[in-house]
Design an enzyme around this catalytic site. Structure first.
Site, PDB file in Angstrom:
ATOM      1  N   HIS A 125      37.938  42.182  43.455  1.00  0.00           N
ATOM      2  CA  HIS A 125      37.486  41.790  42.108  1.00  0.00           C
ATOM      3  C   HIS A 125      36.034  42.181  41.838  1.00  0.00           C
ATOM      4  O   HIS A 125      35.572  42.069  40.700  1.00  0.00           O
ATOM      5  CB  HIS A 125      37.623  40.275  41.905  1.00  0.00           C
ATOM      6  CG  HIS A 125      39.044  39.797  41.896  1.00  0.00           C
ATOM      7  ND1 HIS A 125      39.995  40.318  41.049  1.00  0.00           N
ATOM      8  CD2 HIS A 125      39.679  38.852  42.638  1.00  0.00           C
ATOM      9  CE1 HIS A 125      41.162  39.715  41.276  1.00  0.00           C
ATOM     10  NE2 HIS A 125      41.000  38.824  42.230  1.00  0.00           N
ATOM     11  N   ASP A 245      48.836  36.918  48.662  1.00  0.00           N
ATOM     12  CA  ASP A 245      49.058  35.802  47.749  1.00  0.00           C
ATOM     13  C   ASP A 245      50.249  36.017  46.817  1.00  0.00           C
ATOM     14  O   ASP A 245      50.517  35.172  45.952  1.00  0.00           O
ATOM     15  CB  ASP A 245      47.786  35.462  46.953  1.00  0.00           C
ATOM     16  CG  ASP A 245      47.015  36.674  46.490  1.00  0.00           C
ATOM     17  OD1 ASP A 245      47.544  37.797  46.608  1.00  0.00           O
ATOM     18  OD2 ASP A 245      45.885  36.514  46.005  1.00  0.00           O
TER      19      ASP A 245
HETATM   20 ZN   LIG Z   1      44.548  37.549  44.962  1.00  0.00          ZN
END
Ligand SMILES: [Zn+2]
Length: 308
Positions: A125, A245
């Protein structure tokens, strides 16, 4: 040749505060999973600190200085609403990026066939000049540019199966056709980017999944979109942003993969690396917030890497 594992005790000393999903226990879960008999031949190496010039290929110097300045002498500090740092966070991040660049060196020198870097903080990110989503420095991007700048590789593929879109990696390579960025991720979900229409210089390949999707849709995204693009791109190096995830147990998203799906995807990318990149493959841990799902997925992933 062996599969190498980069780790460092510092990765568990990057503290994010009570209740934060991106927590030190993730490293303990990964370490415990890789203690099993099946992993006795893993080549375990402590991740070195990165050279700052490797970071500067992806993030401006004043950004790196600002991250360093945000580190508290004690306690916790907040860079954004969910990106928390503690006294050891900057050093941990330097070793996370250092594991990534050392992994590139290893697969090019032949010191390892492929490498898994079990590091935190994660990276995908982190944009050119914005830390966000638990990420400070974009480890995958730093590894890709390191391979090009210090080893002369031309085309790098980054495949990101973390359940969140790697907005940072997409941002860094938006206008750079020498790096293919391919991602499966749940949409809509944080950070909000990752639509199919986001193609950058033609080498951004987004294959969004919908809430509730599982292994069939994940495999279809690879077979129909990502693998054909990789074949055509003919990468000199394959980097995986390996977040776990999208596992069905994970609390941050709603994709229903099992560890067998990560095993399958790993095998596909090993094949791509074998056909085009002399087997060179570097895998970097990103997310994965259910400790059992993370442990099972990491074990399946690394076990497959060891067959590569
Ligand atoms: Zn993630």
């Amino acid at each position: 040749m062996n599969t190498r594992l980069y780790y460092h005790d510092l990765f568990a000393e990057h503290l994010t505060g009570p209740g934060h999903p991106e927590r030190p226990d993730r490293m303990k879960a990964v370490a415990a999973a890789l203690e099993a008999e099946a992993f006795q031949h893993l080549d375990r190496v402590e991740a070195p600190e990165v050279a700052l010039e490797a970071i500067y290929r992806c993030h401006p110097e004043d950004y790196v200085r600002n991250v360093a300045k945000a580190i508290p002498e004690e306690g916790l500090a907040r860079i954004d609403s969910d990106t928390i740092v503690s006294p050891k966070s900057f050093t941990a991040a330097l070793h996370a990026a250092g594991g990534a660049t050392a992994a590139v060196d290893d697969v090019i020198s032949g010191a390892a066939k492929n490498v898994f870097v079990a590091a935190r903080p994660p990276g995908h990110h982190a944009e050119t000049a914005t830390a966000m989503g638990f990420c400070l420095f974009n480890n995958a991007a730093i590894a890709a540019r390191h391979a090009q700048a210090t080893h002369g590789l031309e085309r790098i593929a980054i495949v990101d199966w973390d359940v969140h879109h790697g907005n940072g990696t997409q941002d860094i390579f938006w206008a750079d056709p020498s790096v293919l960025y391919a991602s499966t991720h749940q949409m809509p979900l944080y950070p909000g980017t990752g639509a199919k229409t986001e193609t950058g210089a033609g080498t951004i390949v987004n294959a969004p999944l919908a809430s509730g999707d599982g292994g069939d849709e994940f495999k279809a995204a690879f077979i129909e979109r990502i693998l054909p693009e990789l074949e055509a791109f003919e990468p000199d190096l394959v980097i995986i942003s390996a977040g776990f995830d999208a596992h069905h147990r994970d609390p941050l998203a709603n994709i229903n993969l099992t560890e067998r799906d990560f095993d399958w995807a790993t095998a596909q990318l090993l094949d791509v690396a074998d056909r085009h990149a002399g087997g060179r493959l570097v895998s970097l841990l990103e997310g994965g917030y259910d400790l059992e799902g993370l442990a099972l997925s990491t074990a399946a992933h690394v076990k497959r890497l060891m067959t590569g």
